[in-house]
Design an enzyme around this catalytic site. Structure first.
Site, PDB file in Angstrom:
ATOM      1  N   CYS A  33       0.841  -1.195   0.000  1.00 40.55           N
ATOM      2  CA  CYS A  33       0.000   0.000   0.000  1.00 40.55           C
ATOM      3  C   CYS A  33       0.883   1.255   0.000  1.00 40.55           C
ATOM      4  O   CYS A  33       1.998   1.253   0.512  1.00 40.55           O
ATOM      5  CB  CYS A  33      -0.901   0.008   1.238  1.00 40.55           C
ATOM      6  N   ASP A  73       0.389   3.803   1.717  1.00 35.74           N
ATOM      7  CA  ASP A  73       0.318   4.417   3.051  1.00 35.74           C
ATOM      8  C   ASP A  73       1.713   4.811   3.550  1.00 35.74           C
ATOM      9  O   ASP A  73       2.639   3.996   3.528  1.00 35.74           O
ATOM     10  CB  ASP A  73      -0.333   3.409   4.019  1.00 35.74           C
ATOM     11  N   ARG A  93       2.871   5.148   6.367  1.00 38.14           N
ATOM     12  CA  ARG A  93       3.354   4.454   7.568  1.00 38.14           C
ATOM     13  C   ARG A  93       3.874   3.062   7.271  1.00 38.14           C
ATOM     14  O   ARG A  93       4.485   2.421   8.116  1.00 38.14           O
ATOM     15  CB  ARG A  93       2.226   4.358   8.603  1.00 38.14           C
ATOM     16  N   HIS A 106      -2.184  -4.009   5.056  1.00 44.68           N
ATOM     17  CA  HIS A 106      -1.926  -3.562   6.436  1.00 44.68           C
ATOM     18  C   HIS A 106      -3.241  -3.218   7.124  1.00 44.68           C
ATOM     19  O   HIS A 106      -4.177  -2.714   6.486  1.00 44.68           O
ATOM     20  CB  HIS A 106      -0.974  -2.358   6.450  1.00 44.68           C
ATOM     21  N   CYS A 148      -5.974   0.288   7.087  1.00 39.50           N
ATOM     22  CA  CYS A 148      -5.760   0.784   5.718  1.00 39.50           C
ATOM     23  C   CYS A 148      -6.901   1.729   5.334  1.00 39.50           C
ATOM     24  O   CYS A 148      -8.073   1.339   5.341  1.00 39.50           O
ATOM     25  CB  CYS A 148      -5.690  -0.391   4.746  1.00 39.50           C
TER      26      CYS A 148
HETATM   27 CO    CO Z   1      -3.427   1.213   3.020  1.00 41.10          CO
END
Ligand code: CO
Length: 208
Positions: A41, A43, A45, A97, A100
């Site tokens: 992803c 993302d 993080r 994750h 998400c």
């Molecule tokens: Co995500």
């Protein structure tokens, strides 16, 4: 954050690498031979190399919203083709994750414009596993399970490609489904039964 700080960070990073090995960048420039293709992803993080603890050159990386492998997405399909056929990776990882935002957005009734068709593929995952998901009362648990099922379905999309089917036949490539738990920092192997899924879906998706 002052964006110029990034260039200072980069200078420090270069120096640290050269202190350990003066030939580090020279060797890095000679070519890549990654062992795995990682699809994760976007993302901020969920880093790829950092959470796996692997150095540059080890993993070929593709990231998009909610680690999707849509059938007609030229970007992810090209990455799979290049990594499997040319770089000859032996492992393909789909890593989702918990927490998400993409998966969460797909569970809500909101018109998100351009994101609608992208997130619709996650709604398809929900529809496929509606019975199991609807039986989970706790919203957070349901959300976590959808993250896992989405990883599983994207692994299936990876297996549907001719590149992976051929690489399985020729050299026994493996597909893995993982979830990164942001809350604990731990990487979880969903232990997807790759061979069983492959045998089952080949009945319909066999390409050669
Ligand atoms: Co995500």
């Amino acid at each position: 954050m002052d964006i110029s700080q990034i260039f200072k960070n980069n200078q420090n990073w270069v120096q640290n690498k050269l202190d350990l090995d003066p030939n580090y960048f020279k060797e890095l420039s000679e070519g890549q031979n990654p062992e795995i293709l990682y699809i994760g992803c976007s993302d901020s993080r969920v880093t790829a190399e950092e959470l796996m603890g692997v150095p540059p050159g080890y993993a070929f990386i593709h990231r998009n919203i909610a680690n999707m492998v849509p059938t007609i997405d030229l970007s992810s399909q090209s990455v799979i083709d290049y990594a499997v056929m040319h770089l000859k990776v032996n492992h393909v990882v789909v890593c989702g994750h918990y927490y998400c935002g993409g998966v969460k957005a797909a569970m809500q009734s909101a018109d998100l414009g351009l994101l609608n068709p992208w997130l619709r593929s996650i709604r398809d995952v929900y529809r496929l596993h509606r019975k199991e998901l609807n039986a989970i009362e706790d919203e957070e648990e349901k959300y976590k399970r959808l993250v896992e099922l989405n990883v599983q379905e994207q692994c299936i999309n990876v297996i549907k490609t001719s590149e992976v089917q051929r690489a399985y036949r020729d050299r026994g490539i493996t597909v893995h489904g993982w979830v990164f738990d942001i809350h604990s920092g731990k990487l979880i192997d969903l232990k997807i039964d790759f061979r069983k899924i492959l045998e089952e879906i080949m009945e319909i998706y066999r390409l050669s």
